[in-house]
Design an enzyme around this catalytic site. Structure first.
Site, PDB file in Angstrom:
ATOM      1  CE  LYS A  13      38.247  51.597  46.361  1.00  0.00           C
ATOM      2  NZ  LYS A  13      37.953  50.161  46.165  1.00  0.00           N
ATOM      3  NE  ARG A  88      46.776  51.506  48.314  1.00  0.00           N
ATOM      4  CZ  ARG A  88      45.913  51.220  47.342  1.00  0.00           C
ATOM      5  NH1 ARG A  88      45.142  50.153  47.437  1.00  0.00           N
ATOM      6  NH2 ARG A  88      45.804  51.996  46.299  1.00  0.00           N
ATOM      7  NE  ARG A 127      36.948  43.215  36.492  1.00  0.00           N
ATOM      8  CZ  ARG A 127      37.339  44.017  37.496  1.00  0.00           C
ATOM      9  NH1 ARG A 127      36.612  45.073  37.814  1.00  0.00           N
ATOM     10  NH2 ARG A 127      38.457  43.766  38.144  1.00  0.00           N
ATOM     11  NE  ARG A 161      42.066  42.390  34.498  1.00  0.00           N
ATOM     12  CZ  ARG A 161      42.031  43.634  34.977  1.00  0.00           C
ATOM     13  NH1 ARG A 161      42.686  44.590  34.374  1.00  0.00           N
ATOM     14  NH2 ARG A 161      41.327  43.915  36.062  1.00  0.00           N
ATOM     15  NE  ARG A 172      42.354  42.845  43.598  1.00  0.00           N
ATOM     16  CZ  ARG A 172      41.588  43.225  42.571  1.00  0.00           C
ATOM     17  NH1 ARG A 172      41.250  42.338  41.646  1.00  0.00           N
ATOM     18  NH2 ARG A 172      41.152  44.454  42.473  1.00  0.00           N
TER      19      ARG A 172
END
Length: 215
Positions: A13, A88, A127, A161, A172
């Site tokens: 996004k 949201r 990542r 992370r 999430r």
């Protein structure tokens, strides 16, 4: 154009918002930027937000909505804006409708970036970030460093992370499905939703988005 950008974590996004805002000559308004700007400028809304954040609490919808409304009323947003990360949830979407109606404007489109859940997990969990500079980002599949675990740019250690670990990513996604995804149905009833695939190269996704928006 007045656009809301929606999609799960890892849909790209932020990247698409920047390209679309530039192509459409409208400001990119993200929730993170709103909070940072209001807090750094010491606005009344910023002080309220900071008090909740310092206490480890969620910032109430009315504070977030107030920030967004103020930003949408700035001169550079007169001809449109692209909202990223807001609304949201459905209550924020309803409040946004009320705020826009007060200013006698309305949304033109809600762009829904669609990505399979397994691809989201692959994108985020793969990542690796440099410990010396978080702007140096690599990926185990899409952007491998020349030497495993070592940043090509500065030689720093690459690490994953906690937020990027698969278990966290799936949590999430659960939050997204429960809280944010319902706004797609809300806006679909208004005939505003344009769903596109967010798979492929960045420029390919941007082209699909522009086509969906009739540009």
């Amino acid at each position: 154009m007045r656009i809301v950008l929606v999609g799960p974590p890892g849909a790209g996004k932020g990247t698409q918002a920047a390209f679309l805002a530039q192509n459409l000559s409208i400001p990119h308004i993200s929730t993170g930027d709103l909070f940072r700007a209001n807090i750094s400028q010491g606005t009344e809304l910023g002080k309220q937000a900071k008090s909740y954040m310092d206490a480890g609490q969620l910032v109430p919808d009315e504070v977030t909505i107030g920030m967004a409304k103020d930003r949408m009323e700035q001169p550079d947003a007169v001809n449109g804006f692209l909202l990223d990360g807001f609304p949201r949830n459905v209550s924020q979407a309803e409040a946004l409708d009320v705020a826009l109606k007060t200013d006698d404007v309305k949304l033109d489109a809600v762009l829904d970036l669609e990505v399979p859940e397994d691809e989201v997990v692959k994108r985020i969990a793969g990542r690796r970030i440099c410990r010396n500079d978080s702007a140096h980002v690599f990926h185990v599949a899409y952007k491998q460093p020349k030497t495993e675990g070592v940043c090509d740019i500065c030689g720093g250690e690459l690490y994953q992370r906690d937020d990027d670990k698969e278990e966290t990513v799936r949590k999430r996604l659960e939050v997204y499905h429960t809280q944010t995804e319902p706004i797609i149905g809300y806006y679909r009833e208004q005939g505003l939703v344009k769903t596109i695939s967010a798979l492929g190269k960045v420029e390919e996704v941007t082209a699909r988005a522009m086509e969906a928006l009739g540009r």
